[in-house]
Design an enzyme around this catalytic site. Structure first.
Site, PDB file in Angstrom:
ATOM      1  N   GLY A 240      -8.454 -51.368  27.038  1.00  0.00           N
ATOM      2  CA  GLY A 240      -7.993 -51.328  26.007  1.00  0.00           C
ATOM      3  C   GLY A 240      -8.974 -51.854  24.861  1.00  0.00           C
ATOM      4  O   GLY A 240      -9.098 -51.736  23.446  1.00  0.00           O
ATOM      5  N   GLY A 277     -12.640 -50.190  30.269  1.00  0.00           N
ATOM      6  CA  GLY A 277     -13.105 -48.644  30.193  1.00  0.00           C
ATOM      7  C   GLY A 277     -14.043 -48.605  28.751  1.00  0.00           C
ATOM      8  O   GLY A 277     -15.623 -48.780  29.138  1.00  0.00           O
ATOM      9  N   TYR A 318      -9.815 -37.212  17.300  1.00  0.00           N
ATOM     10  CA  TYR A 318      -9.151 -38.126  17.165  1.00  0.00           C
ATOM     11  C   TYR A 318      -9.757 -38.941  15.624  1.00  0.00           C
ATOM     12  O   TYR A 318      -9.460 -39.685  15.205  1.00  0.00           O
ATOM     13  CB  TYR A 318      -9.430 -39.410  17.831  1.00  0.00           C
ATOM     14  CG  TYR A 318      -9.008 -39.667  19.462  1.00  0.00           C
ATOM     15  CD1 TYR A 318      -7.717 -39.239  19.657  1.00  0.00           C
ATOM     16  CD2 TYR A 318     -10.039 -39.639  20.407  1.00  0.00           C
ATOM     17  CE1 TYR A 318      -7.901 -38.676  21.162  1.00  0.00           C
ATOM     18  CE2 TYR A 318     -10.337 -40.115  21.933  1.00  0.00           C
ATOM     19  CZ  TYR A 318      -9.151 -39.523  21.492  1.00  0.00           C
ATOM     20  OH  TYR A 318      -8.980 -39.360  23.238  1.00  0.00           O
ATOM     21  N   CYS A 343     -16.494 -21.585  17.251  1.00  0.00           N
ATOM     22  CA  CYS A 343     -15.979 -21.603  15.998  1.00  0.00           C
ATOM     23  C   CYS A 343     -14.762 -21.456  15.793  1.00  0.00           C
ATOM     24  O   CYS A 343     -13.810 -21.087  15.974  1.00  0.00           O
ATOM     25  CB  CYS A 343     -15.951 -19.477  16.398  1.00  0.00           C
ATOM     26  SG  CYS A 343     -17.054 -18.872  16.060  1.00  0.00           S
TER      27      CYS A 343
END
Ligand SMILES: *Cc1c(COP(=O)(O)O)cnc(C)c1O
Length: 419
Positions: A240, A277, A318, A343
């Site tokens: 996190g 990560g 996001y 597009c």
């Protein structure tokens, strides 16, 4: 700190000019720096040196490329996987089965079996129902699955809603109020060896406070479980930690995180587990792209690049920011909208951004694309899957071929009855 820097007026990855990679491999292409992955792995580990016994599992979903996983394996990391596909990758990269943790709310029976057959180190069980199913499958094979119960601590991580995972109405883990009762029930099942708790409240966290509150709740739960006579030998604190996407962003350092973890977990008497990560992979990769065209706009010009939302989905998903830099800075500035060729208006990387002046044919990078980048790629608009390259000092290798639209179409069939 990363190893993408200017040298003699042009951007390099370690000792390789990015322009050379563009010439030889084409664009768009993800470029990873081995030295940066290694550096981040070490800094993370050093930050946590004071917490006692610890296990490090790289969150494969951040960057599942086999070469990346091999680098992490060589750094002594195991893997946190969330699917059978990721489990197979971790094994293929040489990770020891015992160093692999299997998370995820929707593990299917065949994936539980795959994990049991491989002999993975820990299943992070996300519901009572999953625990019962895993126990039945393991017991039928005469096994006991080493397991932790993922707890949802009901804490707002203060990050983007789509990557918050620790609020009561998120799908992850069991509600903390019911965790003791569920842990006791699962501990009594014949096919499980319950060894601890897990939590992961979200990604790209810029503040340690919510993590600290979650860990405090976990600590209280550990004490309650032990008071009830249950065994707790492991606590998985998830991942996190956020990374700076934008020049000037300040994020908690692994050392600050480590100091907080050491303080909160003092006296827990467990092996701690970590699943970083993004903090490892984010700044270890860039997306290298070429400017196709610069088009007049009503307000600002549109810089149309050959990378698009199918290659790097984070801005569209996001509203995420990625710094955009010319590979050969022109020393003039422009304000532009940076867009891809797809597009959809969502295929926009930036609006009204102050950038270095670029022209058609120029190369540029989106920074901080090493995590949740190539792995989220799609072939939308019948574009191929983007290639990936890893640099190591003055050499580089293609670590994922570009998959051409023809190859993707080649997997499709028109049935006879349409002839
Ligand atoms: C995604 C995920 C991680 C990694 O999160 P980062 O923010 O990339 O560190 C760790 N653990 C679990 C269970 C995850 O789902």
């Amino acid at each position: 700190m990363d190893h993408f820097h200017l040298r003699d007026g042009e951007l390099y990855a370690e000792d390789v000019p990015l322009a050379r990679i563009a010439d030889e491999v084409g664009t768009p292409v993800y470029v990873y720096s081995r030295a940066t992955f290694e550096r981040h792995a070490r800094v993370f580990r050093e930050g946590l040196a004071g917490v006692g016994p610890a296990h490090f599992a790289f969150a494969v979903k951040a960057n599942p490329n086999l070469a990346v996983l091999r680098v992490m394996q060589r750094e002594g990391f195991g893997a946190d996987v969330v699917s059978g596909g990721e489990l197979a990758r971790a094994l293929a990269a040489g990770m020891a089965p015992g160093d692999i943790v299997f998370s995820g709310v929707g593990k299917q029976a065949r994936e539980l079996i795959q994990g049991l057959d491989a002999g993975i180190g820990q299943f992070n069980i996300e519901s009572e129902e999953e625990g019962e199913e895993l126990s039945a499958i393991a017991a039928a094979r005469g096994l006991r699955a080493p397991s932790a119960l993922r707890v949802n601590p009901d804490i707002d991580a203060g990050t983007h809603d789509k990557i918050s995972t620790g609020k009561a109405d998120n799908k992850f883990g069991v509600p903390i109020g019911r965790a003791a009762e569920i842990y006791a029930r699962l501990s009594a099942l014949p096919g499980l060896e319950m060894r601890g708790l897990a939590t992961h409240i979200g990604s790209q966290l810029s503040d340690l406070a919510p993590l600290e509150r979650a860990f405090e709740k976990l600590g209280a739960l550990i004490a309650a479980l032990r008071a009830a006579g249950l065994t707790v030998s492991h606590a998985d604190l998830g991942g996190g930690l956020g990374v700076p996407y934008r020049q000037g962003d300040v994020m908690p350092s692994p050392a600050e995180y480590g100091a907080m973890v050491a303080r909160v977990t003092r006296g827990w008497d467990v092996t701690l587990m970590f699943e970083p990560g993004r903090v490892i992979a984010g700044n270890a990769g860039v997306l290298l792209t070429r400017v196709v065209r610069v088009k007049q706009g009503v307000h600002d010009p549109f810089v149309i690049v050959d990378a698009a939302m199918n290659d790097l989905a984070r801005p569209a998903l996001y509203g995420a920011w990625h710094d955009f830099e010319a590979v050969r800075p022109s020393n003039r500035r422009m304000t532009a909208n940076i867009v891809g060729p797809i597009c959809e208006t969502g295929d926009t990387f930036a609006m009204g951004r102050d950038i270095e002046g670029v022209e058609p044919g120029d190369l540029a990078i989106f920074r901080t694309a090493g995590a949740y980048g190539a792995t989220m790629a799609s072939s939308y608009n019948s574009r191929g899957f983007v290639a990936e390259v890893m640099v190591d000092g003055d050499k580089f290798a293609v670590v994922a071929d570009r998959i051409l639209p023809e190859a993707i179409a080649g997997a499709e069939r028109v049935p006879d009855w349409l002839d």
